[in-house]
Enzyme design. Sequence first.
Site, PDB file in Angstrom:
ATOM      1  N   CYS A  10      -0.769  -6.985  -8.605  1.00  0.00           N
ATOM      2  CA  CYS A  10      -0.361  -7.714  -7.407  1.00  0.00           C
ATOM      3  C   CYS A  10      -1.400  -8.717  -6.920  1.00  0.00           C
ATOM      4  CB  CYS A  10      -0.052  -6.722  -6.292  1.00  0.00           C
ATOM      5  SG  CYS A  10       0.917  -5.319  -6.841  1.00  0.00           S
ATOM      6  N   PHE A  53      -2.629  -2.847  -8.079  1.00  0.00           N
ATOM      7  CA  PHE A  53      -2.772  -1.577  -8.771  1.00  0.00           C
ATOM      8  C   PHE A  53      -3.975  -1.659  -9.708  1.00  0.00           C
ATOM      9  CE2 PHE A  53       2.032  -0.331  -8.682  1.00  0.00           C
ATOM     10  CZ  PHE A  53       1.911   0.015  -7.353  1.00  0.00           C
ATOM     11  N   HIS A  63      -1.923  -8.308   2.701  1.00  0.00           N
ATOM     12  CA  HIS A  63      -1.178  -7.861   1.519  1.00  0.00           C
ATOM     13  C   HIS A  63       0.092  -7.174   1.990  1.00  0.00           C
ATOM     14  CE1 HIS A  63      -0.578  -7.010  -2.645  1.00  0.00           C
ATOM     15  NE2 HIS A  63      -0.644  -5.693  -2.487  1.00  0.00           N
ATOM     16  N   LYS A 112       5.635 -10.595   3.048  1.00  0.00           N
ATOM     17  CA  LYS A 112       6.523  -9.695   2.292  1.00  0.00           C
ATOM     18  C   LYS A 112       7.634  -9.120   3.160  1.00  0.00           C
ATOM     19  CE  LYS A 112       2.902  -8.402  -1.038  1.00  0.00           C
ATOM     20  NZ  LYS A 112       1.800  -9.217  -0.471  1.00  0.00           N
ATOM     21  N   GLU A 149      -5.267  -0.920   4.279  1.00  0.00           N
ATOM     22  CA  GLU A 149      -5.615  -2.319   4.525  1.00  0.00           C
ATOM     23  C   GLU A 149      -6.035  -2.501   5.981  1.00  0.00           C
ATOM     24  OE1 GLU A 149      -4.064  -6.918   3.791  1.00  0.00           O
ATOM     25  OE2 GLU A 149      -2.612  -5.267   3.631  1.00  0.00           O
ATOM     26  N   HIS A 164       8.030  -8.032  -2.318  1.00  0.00           N
ATOM     27  CA  HIS A 164       6.763  -8.092  -3.037  1.00  0.00           C
ATOM     28  C   HIS A 164       6.960  -8.788  -4.385  1.00  0.00           C
ATOM     29  CE1 HIS A 164       2.901  -7.336  -4.552  1.00  0.00           C
ATOM     30  NE2 HIS A 164       2.748  -6.061  -4.233  1.00  0.00           N
TER      31      HIS A 164
END
Length: 419
Positions: free
Chosen positions: A169, A405, A308, A341, A319, A346
Site C-alpha cells: 500500500c 503490509f 493512510h 479512502k 496511525e 483503498h
Amino acid sequence: MSRRVVITGIGAVTPLGTGVEKFWEGIKANKVGISYIDMFDPSRIGVKIAGIVRDFNEEDYFGVEGCFDKKEARRMDTFTKYAVVAAHEALTDSGTNFKDIDPYKVGVIVGSGIGGVDLTLSEYSKYLEKGPSRISAFYIPMMISNMAAGTISMKTGFRGANFDITTACASGTHCIGEAYRKIKDGYLDACLAGGTESTRQEFTFGGFANMKALTKSDDLTRASIPFDKERSGFVLGEGSGVIVLEEYEHAKARGAKIYAELAGYGETCDGYHMTSPMPTGEAAAKGMMLAMEEAGLKPSDIDYINAHGTSTGLNDKYETAAIKLAFGEEEAHRVKISSTKSMIGHLLGAAGAVEAVVCAKTIQEGLIHATVGYKVPDEACDLDYCGNGNIEQEVNAVLSNSLGFGGHNATLCFKRVVD
C-alpha cells in the site's frame, strides 16, 4: 547538489471518475465512489462492495497521442492502461513534453502493489484447460508490475531512471519519494511518478477477505469509515495516480503552473509484523518526522495530514498513535486529518499516488476534504478527522502517509511554493 522539486502536472483514474476534474469535483462534493460488485458473483466471499473505476472506456484513447491503439490495448493489462492514461493527463496538464531536456534526465517511476493479477488468473485458466501451449506469448510482459513504467517510457520517449517499487500500500508514495530524491540530487530534471492498480477478480477479493481485511458492510456510505469506532475493514479499490515532478528552476523558467513543492520524504520500516502496523506507531512517526525535517518544517507548520486511514481497526488506531508521537499531543490535536479512502476505498499500490494528487489540489485550492461517513468517535482515535465536512482555509504545508503490509512506511511533505 540539492535542488527544489515541484509538482507541475497531475493525472488520475479513480472510482470517483477518470481525470482529475471529475475526481476532484467528487472529492469536494463528498461523493462516495464505492459501488456494488458486479464483475463476479460476490456471494461466495461475503464482500459486496468495492471502489470500482466505472467510467474508463479504453476506446476513448485509441489514436490519442501518448496513449494506445486497439492493437496495443490488447497487449496491456488494465493496471498498465490506467497508468498510461493518468500519465498522459499529468503530462498534458504540465504543459510540456520536456523535449528541451536530455531524455536521459527525464524518468518514469510508477509502481504497483500487485501488477497483472487479473491477467495471471485468466491465463492460468487457459493453462489448466488447454495446456501450456495456449498461454499468451504476451503474458509475462503484460503481467509484470514494472510494465506500467516501461510502457509510459515507450509512449513519452523518457529514458532516464525507469522502475517500479512494490511495497504494497506504500508503493505509489515510495515511487514519488524516490523520484523526488533523484531530481533533488541532480540525477533527473523531471519525472513522471505514481502508482497504479487493477483488482477485479474474485480470487483477489477472496484473499483479502480471508485475512479479515475487508469490510462485509453493504452500506455504501458507512463501509469505508476511517477512524470511526464502527469501522470493520477496508474497501478494496483500483485506479491510478501520476504526477509530474520537475526541478523548480526549470519549471519557473518556462512559466509552469506549479501546484506545490515536494519538500520532504521520510521512509522507515516497522520490522514488526506481516500485516499489522507497529502498535506504538514509532516507525511511522519517524517517517513523518524525517519528512518534516527534510522540508525544514516543524509540526506546528503542518496544516493537514492526508492519513493512510484505511478503516481497519489496527491501522487507524496505530496511525493515530504515530501522529501523536511525531507531533506531540498538543499539535496532534490541532492539525486537520482526513482520509481520501472514505470516498474511494483503498487503491493499494495506487493509493498514495492518488492521495498525492489530493494534496496538490488541497494546497492549490485551500480546501481540506472531510472524512466522509465518519460519525462515531473512537476513544483510541481522538484527533480531528474532519468528520463535520470540508474545511476551507489557506493550506501551506501537508503530510501524506502511506503504510504498507510488511511494515513499509512512507511520508511525503508538500508545501506551498514561496519564491
